[in-house]
Design a protein around this motif. Structure first.
Motif, mmCIF file in Angstrom:
data_model
loop_
_atom_site.group_PDB
_atom_site.id
_atom_site.type_symbol
_atom_site.label_atom_id
_atom_site.label_comp_id
_atom_site.label_asym_id
_atom_site.label_seq_id
_atom_site.Cartn_x
_atom_site.Cartn_y
_atom_site.Cartn_z
ATOM 1 N N VAL A 46 0.837 -1.200 0.000
ATOM 2 C CA VAL A 46 0.000 0.000 0.000
ATOM 3 C C VAL A 46 0.873 1.251 0.000
ATOM 4 N N MET A 47 1.918 1.248 0.832
ATOM 5 C CA MET A 47 2.800 2.410 0.911
ATOM 6 C C MET A 47 3.553 2.629 -0.400
ATOM 7 N N ALA A 48 3.991 1.550 -1.022
ATOM 8 C CA ALA A 48 4.711 1.677 -2.294
ATOM 9 C C ALA A 48 3.796 2.217 -3.388
ATOM 10 N N ASP A 49 2.577 1.707 -3.444
ATOM 11 C CA ASP A 49 1.627 2.178 -4.448
ATOM 12 C C ASP A 49 1.319 3.663 -4.274
ATOM 13 N N ALA A 50 1.310 4.119 -3.018
ATOM 14 C CA ALA A 50 1.006 5.518 -2.734
ATOM 15 C C ALA A 50 2.234 6.415 -2.862
ATOM 16 N N GLY A 51 3.411 5.826 -3.012
ATOM 17 C CA GLY A 51 4.640 6.609 -3.090
ATOM 18 C C GLY A 51 5.002 7.261 -1.772
ATOM 19 N N ALA A 52 4.624 6.619 -0.667
ATOM 20 C CA ALA A 52 4.899 7.188 0.656
ATOM 21 C C ALA A 52 6.389 7.117 0.967
ATOM 22 N N GLY A 53 6.932 8.228 1.446
ATOM 23 C CA GLY A 53 8.364 8.297 1.707
ATOM 24 C C GLY A 53 8.772 7.990 3.120
ATOM 25 N N VAL A 54 7.819 7.826 4.027
ATOM 26 C CA VAL A 54 8.145 7.573 5.421
ATOM 27 C C VAL A 54 8.723 6.159 5.557
ATOM 28 N N PRO A 55 9.701 5.955 6.446
ATOM 29 C CA PRO A 55 10.280 4.616 6.615
ATOM 30 C C PRO A 55 9.264 3.624 7.180
ATOM 31 N N LEU A 56 9.434 2.356 6.807
ATOM 32 C CA LEU A 56 8.608 1.262 7.304
ATOM 33 C C LEU A 56 9.510 0.246 7.984
ATOM 34 N N LEU A 57 9.164 -0.131 9.208
ATOM 35 C CA LEU A 57 9.869 -1.175 9.953
ATOM 36 C C LEU A 57 8.923 -2.353 10.114
ATOM 37 N N ARG A 58 9.304 -3.509 9.602
ATOM 38 C CA ARG A 58 8.465 -4.705 9.703
ATOM 39 C C ARG A 58 9.015 -5.614 10.795
ATOM 40 N N LEU A 59 8.217 -5.841 11.832
ATOM 41 C CA LEU A 59 8.612 -6.727 12.927
ATOM 42 C C LEU A 59 7.783 -8.006 12.866
ATOM 43 N N GLY A 60 8.456 -9.111 12.930
ATOM 44 C CA GLY A 60 7.848 -10.436 12.872
ATOM 45 C C GLY A 60 8.984 -11.433 12.871
ATOM 46 N N THR A 61 8.817 -12.534 12.162
ATOM 47 C CA THR A 61 9.942 -13.452 12.001
ATOM 48 C C THR A 61 10.611 -13.184 10.663
ATOM 49 N N PRO A 62 11.934 -13.316 10.600
ATOM 50 C CA PRO A 62 12.613 -13.164 9.305
ATOM 51 C C PRO A 62 12.349 -14.389 8.437
ATOM 52 N N ASP A 63 13.148 -14.570 7.408
ATOM 53 C CA ASP A 63 12.941 -15.653 6.445
ATOM 54 C C ASP A 63 13.449 -16.973 7.037
ATOM 55 N N VAL A 64 12.709 -17.465 8.063
ATOM 56 C CA VAL A 64 13.116 -18.680 8.770
ATOM 57 C C VAL A 64 11.896 -19.551 9.048
ATOM 58 N N PHE A 65 12.168 -20.820 9.352
ATOM 59 C CA PHE A 65 11.140 -21.702 9.877
ATOM 60 C C PHE A 65 11.064 -21.517 11.391
#
Length: 312
Positions: free
Chosen positions: A264-283
């Motif tokens: 959604v942010m990319a489509d809107a061209g939003a310039g504010v930083p995004l931090l994604r918290l969850g699990t990384p690319d792991v099992f």
């Protein structure tokens, strides 16, 4: 301290209530009825309950047949098995014809705990989001779980994925809560950071916001319980009012809430930083729920620490 509830337990009570309201609600289970809490429905409505055994693919096909005959089947198993094990049947037999089947994925996420990688669903939201016609719901507490279950039985239509957990969480909503599909709920206002969370992580985000306040940072907290359709306007608002947008989920940062918000942010061209918290690319891995949440920084302290680091 607020009383805590497992959303899978509240779901079982709500499914029983839905069975009393709607005569066309039926329940299918993959020999996990005690854990998924469909045992309550089984005991009250034995003629509308089927234990399919350890046969999720067959259960999905049976649900499709019931839905095509104007029944509303609730299909129950662990989230990992329900979404990944029978993806082809779900895709072709339920989503393609847009049948009203409710998938209740129990024991989702890291907090499935000691059962480890085979049982911890860290990709289920991503899988369900990608399916056309699928609605994806992740309740934050007992109040929202009941409301979503009843809405899935009598108000919504089409395929629905309801993500449920076994980790006890406090209620973040009050008695005045009303579920509205695709509408996020703002729980706290702040001008510096916006925490967009779902499921078990909503209460953790509330705790993190309190900790951030002690560091002089005002954080908004939003419950993004409808992952699909996503409340894009709430995301736009976050990009306008915050220095940093943070997503918090008990799921991989790839394809889940973080991925949806990033799109959604990319489509809107939003310039504010995004931090994604969850699990990384792991099992996942075997440990207690609390140990796993601590390892991946998905506690109030861990979320606070990550936000402070991102803000420099």
């Amino acid at each position: 301290m607020s009383e805590c509830y497992q959303t899978r337990y509240i779901y079982g009570e709500a499914l029983l209530e839905a069975g009393g309201r709607y005569a066309n609600v039926v329940a299918l289970d993959a020999d996990l009825y005690t854990s998924t809490r469909t045992v309550l429905f089984r005991d009250a409505f034995p003629d509308r309950f089927v234990d399919m055994g350890i046969a999720e693919m067959d259960m999905m096909s049976t649900a499709a047949g019931l839905a095509s005959c104007d029944m509303v089947p609730f299909v129950n198993s662990f989230a990992m098995f329900l979404t990944a094990h029978c993806y082809d049947q779900l895709r072709i037999q339920i989503c393609y014809p847009r049948l009203h089947v409710v998938l209740a994925g129990s024991s989702a996420g890291l907090t499935q705990g000691p059962d480890g990688a085979s049982h911890q669903s860290l990709e289920d939201i991503a899988l369900m989001r990608a399916l056309p016609n699928m609605t994806v719901l992740v309740p934050a507490d007992a109040i929202e779980t009941r409301a979503m279950t009843l809405a899935a039985a009598g108000e919504l239509d089409g395929p629905i994925y309801l993500r449920l957990g076994r980790y006890p969480v406090p209620n973040v909503h009050g008695a005045d809560y009303r579920f509205a599909l695709g509408k996020a709920i703002r729980l706290r206002e702040g001008v510096d950071v916006t925490l967009l969370a779902c499921g078990h992580m909503v209460s953790a985000a509330m705790g993190a916001a309190q900790a951030l306040e002690g560091e002089g940072i005002a954080a908004s907290v939003v419950n993004m319980s409808t992952i699909k359709p996503l409340d894009a306007e709430t995301v736009y608002r976050a990009t306008r009012q915050s220095k940093l947008v943070v997503t918090v989920e008990e799921h991989s940062i790839i394809g889940g809430l973080g991925g949806a918000v990033a799109e959604v942010m990319a489509d809107a061209g939003a310039g504010v930083p995004l931090l994604r918290l969850g699990t990384p690319d792991v099992f996942g891995e075997s440990a207690t729920a609390d140990e796993l949440l601590n390892k991946h920084g998905l506690t109030p302290t861990g979320i606070c620490r990550s936000v402070l680091q991102a803000l420099g």
